[in-house]
Design a protein around this motif. Structure first.
Motif, PDB file in Angstrom:
ATOM      1  N   CYS A 281      12.974   2.863  -2.805  1.00  0.00           N
ATOM      2  CA  CYS A 281      11.956   2.379  -1.880  1.00  0.00           C
ATOM      3  C   CYS A 281      10.606   2.867  -2.367  1.00  0.00           C
ATOM      4  O   CYS A 281      10.510   3.883  -3.060  1.00  0.00           O
ATOM      5  CB  CYS A 281      12.222   2.888  -0.465  1.00  0.00           C
ATOM      6  SG  CYS A 281      13.646   2.120   0.329  1.00  0.00           S
ATOM      7  N   ILE A 282       9.561   2.150  -2.001  1.00  0.00           N
ATOM      8  CA  ILE A 282       8.214   2.455  -2.481  1.00  0.00           C
ATOM      9  C   ILE A 282       7.327   2.713  -1.273  1.00  0.00           C
ATOM     10  O   ILE A 282       7.119   1.830  -0.433  1.00  0.00           O
ATOM     11  CB  ILE A 282       7.636   1.292  -3.324  1.00  0.00           C
ATOM     12  CG1 ILE A 282       8.580   0.971  -4.491  1.00  0.00           C
ATOM     13  CG2 ILE A 282       6.254   1.653  -3.835  1.00  0.00           C
ATOM     14  CD1 ILE A 282       9.556  -0.174  -4.218  1.00  0.00           C
ATOM     15  N   TYR A 283       6.823   3.945  -1.176  1.00  0.00           N
ATOM     16  CA  TYR A 283       5.982   4.357  -0.046  1.00  0.00           C
ATOM     17  C   TYR A 283       4.525   4.371  -0.468  1.00  0.00           C
ATOM     18  O   TYR A 283       4.181   4.915  -1.527  1.00  0.00           O
ATOM     19  CB  TYR A 283       6.409   5.736   0.451  1.00  0.00           C
ATOM     20  CG  TYR A 283       5.521   6.297   1.540  1.00  0.00           C
ATOM     21  CD1 TYR A 283       5.291   5.579   2.721  1.00  0.00           C
ATOM     22  CD2 TYR A 283       4.912   7.542   1.395  1.00  0.00           C
ATOM     23  CE1 TYR A 283       4.482   6.091   3.716  1.00  0.00           C
ATOM     24  CE2 TYR A 283       4.101   8.066   2.392  1.00  0.00           C
ATOM     25  CZ  TYR A 283       3.890   7.331   3.546  1.00  0.00           C
ATOM     26  OH  TYR A 283       3.078   7.833   4.538  1.00  0.00           O
ATOM     27  N   CYS A 284       3.676   3.784   0.361  1.00  0.00           N
ATOM     28  CA  CYS A 284       2.238   3.711   0.090  1.00  0.00           C
ATOM     29  C   CYS A 284       1.506   4.478   1.192  1.00  0.00           C
ATOM     30  O   CYS A 284       1.252   3.930   2.280  1.00  0.00           O
ATOM     31  CB  CYS A 284       1.760   2.265   0.064  1.00  0.00           C
ATOM     32  SG  CYS A 284       2.677   1.217  -1.071  1.00  0.00           S
ATOM     33  N   PRO A 285       1.174   5.750   0.969  1.00  0.00           N
ATOM     34  CA  PRO A 285       0.551   6.543   2.030  1.00  0.00           C
ATOM     35  C   PRO A 285      -0.802   6.008   2.481  1.00  0.00           C
ATOM     36  O   PRO A 285      -1.183   6.196   3.644  1.00  0.00           O
ATOM     37  CB  PRO A 285       0.424   7.939   1.406  1.00  0.00           C
ATOM     38  CG  PRO A 285       0.565   7.746  -0.065  1.00  0.00           C
ATOM     39  CD  PRO A 285       1.423   6.548  -0.251  1.00  0.00           C
ATOM     40  N   ASP A 286      -1.532   5.327   1.596  1.00  0.00           N
ATOM     41  CA  ASP A 286      -2.855   4.812   1.969  1.00  0.00           C
ATOM     42  C   ASP A 286      -2.785   3.844   3.145  1.00  0.00           C
ATOM     43  O   ASP A 286      -3.724   3.761   3.943  1.00  0.00           O
ATOM     44  CB  ASP A 286      -3.508   4.106   0.777  1.00  0.00           C
ATOM     45  CG  ASP A 286      -3.956   5.071  -0.300  1.00  0.00           C
ATOM     46  OD1 ASP A 286      -3.459   6.212  -0.310  1.00  0.00           O
ATOM     47  OD2 ASP A 286      -4.794   4.701  -1.128  1.00  0.00           O
ATOM     48  N   ILE A 287      -1.681   3.105   3.245  1.00  0.00           N
ATOM     49  CA  ILE A 287      -1.534   2.138   4.337  1.00  0.00           C
ATOM     50  C   ILE A 287      -0.324   2.461   5.220  1.00  0.00           C
ATOM     51  O   ILE A 287       0.039   1.660   6.083  1.00  0.00           O
ATOM     52  CB  ILE A 287      -1.421   0.692   3.793  1.00  0.00           C
ATOM     53  CG1 ILE A 287      -0.256   0.569   2.806  1.00  0.00           C
ATOM     54  CG2 ILE A 287      -2.740   0.255   3.150  1.00  0.00           C
ATOM     55  CD1 ILE A 287       0.023  -0.869   2.374  1.00  0.00           C
TER      56      ILE A 287
ATOM     57  N   LYS B 140       4.454   3.635   8.992  1.00  0.00           N
ATOM     58  CA  LYS B 140       4.345   2.967  10.290  1.00  0.00           C
ATOM     59  C   LYS B 140       4.837   1.524  10.202  1.00  0.00           C
ATOM     60  O   LYS B 140       5.141   0.903  11.221  1.00  0.00           O
ATOM     61  CB  LYS B 140       2.895   2.968  10.779  1.00  0.00           C
ATOM     62  CG  LYS B 140       2.282   4.354  10.877  1.00  0.00           C
ATOM     63  CD  LYS B 140       3.035   5.242  11.851  1.00  0.00           C
ATOM     64  CE  LYS B 140       2.375   6.625  11.958  1.00  0.00           C
ATOM     65  NZ  LYS B 140       3.168   7.539  12.821  1.00  0.00           N
ATOM     66  N   ILE B 141       4.900   1.019   8.982  1.00  0.00           N
ATOM     67  CA  ILE B 141       5.341  -0.357   8.738  1.00  0.00           C
ATOM     68  C   ILE B 141       6.346  -0.342   7.601  1.00  0.00           C
ATOM     69  O   ILE B 141       6.161   0.355   6.599  1.00  0.00           O
ATOM     70  CB  ILE B 141       4.159  -1.273   8.359  1.00  0.00           C
ATOM     71  CG1 ILE B 141       3.151  -1.370   9.499  1.00  0.00           C
ATOM     72  CG2 ILE B 141       4.642  -2.673   7.972  1.00  0.00           C
ATOM     73  CD1 ILE B 141       1.881  -2.095   9.136  1.00  0.00           C
TER      74      ILE B 141
END
Length: 307
Positions: A157-163, A213-214
């Motif tokens: 899975c790929i997590y993008c903390p900025d969004i 959150k998404i």
């Protein structure tokens, strides 16, 4: 960072998605479906005013062909892009011969071509395997990779903390928009050959606790009710684990094991949707038919491995 959902038009609309990430003048694709979807991905890129040379990464969550079948063609179209995946997935995308052989056995040669077109290898020098918790950057935006087995042993899975968003492939279930009319219906993908209920639960927990959150699901689209989704996925996994025990009791060497699991699974989902007043009709069950059959096969396969 902006996220564009791309309907890959695989089997039917809103069934399989890929994602285009844009940060400044750089872009990345997450999942690419099949070679037949690649023109749709490139058109989405052009519609955002970007060129194939602006693509920095072609990322896949795992090597199943409805997620990664277009990788070689897409990499060839994007001359500056690096292919990124789990180390085990990289191996099969660089040399897709085993993927092709397995899929042809399942679907037959003609149906394989209809569904997946041509699989082109990704050159090894353009492929980067990612370790658990490793990060790369798209412009200034961090993309963190987490190994999430349970559906597939080679899943990330790929997590993008900025969004505060995470791209979950098949590790956080399947949630088709057409089935959400009267409340949430999300279910795990327990398809063969790597389904493992314990690992699936761990991956769901990791995703829920990631800070996202998404969640962006491959099947299909954006999901924000993560707590409710995690609870329902774990409830369905409770049944899957019980069905594994029932399958062992039925007999793992029986030729009727898959049919036994499928009948039990259909009965369970019909009771669940009725008890939650989800109002499913014939078209809804038609939409679910393939997944129920595949999930039953995966549970039967896991039962055989268990004994």
């Amino acid at each position: 960072m902006r996220v564009i959902t791309i309907d890959c038009n695989y089997l039917w609309p809103k069934f399989a998605s890929a994602y285009l990430l844009i940060e400044g003048k750089q872009a990345a694709f997450i999942d690419n479906n099949t070679s037949r979807a690649v023109p749709l991905l490139l058109e989405a890129l052009r519609s955002e005013g970007l060129a194939p040379s602006d693509v920095k990464y072609v990322i896949v969550t795992h090597a199943h062909l409805d997620h990664a079948g277009g990788s070689g063609l897409l990499i060839d179209a994007c001359p500056e892009a690096m292919f990124i995946a789990h180390p085990k997935a990289v191996k099969h995308i660089v040399d897709p011969s085993r993927l092709i052989e397995s899929a042809r056995k399942v679907y037959g040669a003609d149906e394989f071509v209809r569904l997946y077109g041509t699989l082109i290898p990704v050159a090894a020098q353009r492929a980067k395997p990612v370790l658990n918790s490793e990060s790369v950057y798209l412009g200034s935006a961090e993309l963190s990779f987490f190994h999430t087995p349970g559906h597939a042993s080679h899943h990330v899975c790929i997590y993008c903390p900025d969004i505060a968003a995470i791209f979950t492939g098949d590790s956080f279930g399947l949630c088709y928009p057409d089935l959400q009319r009267h409340g949430m219906f999300i279910f795990p993908s327990t398809s063969p050959v790597d389904f493992d209920p314990l690992e699936a639960r761990k991956s769901i927990k990791l995703i829920f606790n990631s800070g996202a959150k998404i969640a962006y699901l491959a099947h299909y689209g954006e999901l924000s009710a993560l707590q409710n989704a995690a609870a329902q996925l774990n409830l369905h996994l409770d049944f899957s684990e019980q069905l594994v025990k029932d399958a062992i009791g039925f007999g793992v060497k029986s030729e009727g094991l898959e049919n036994f699991c499928e009948t039990k699974l259909r009965k369970y989902f019909k009771a669940f949707t009725a008890n939650h007043s989800l109002g499913f009709g014939k078209e809804d069950w038609d939409l679910l038919d393939l997944d129920i059959r595949l999930n039953a096969q995966g549970i039967a396969h896991f039962a055989r491995k268990t004994v």
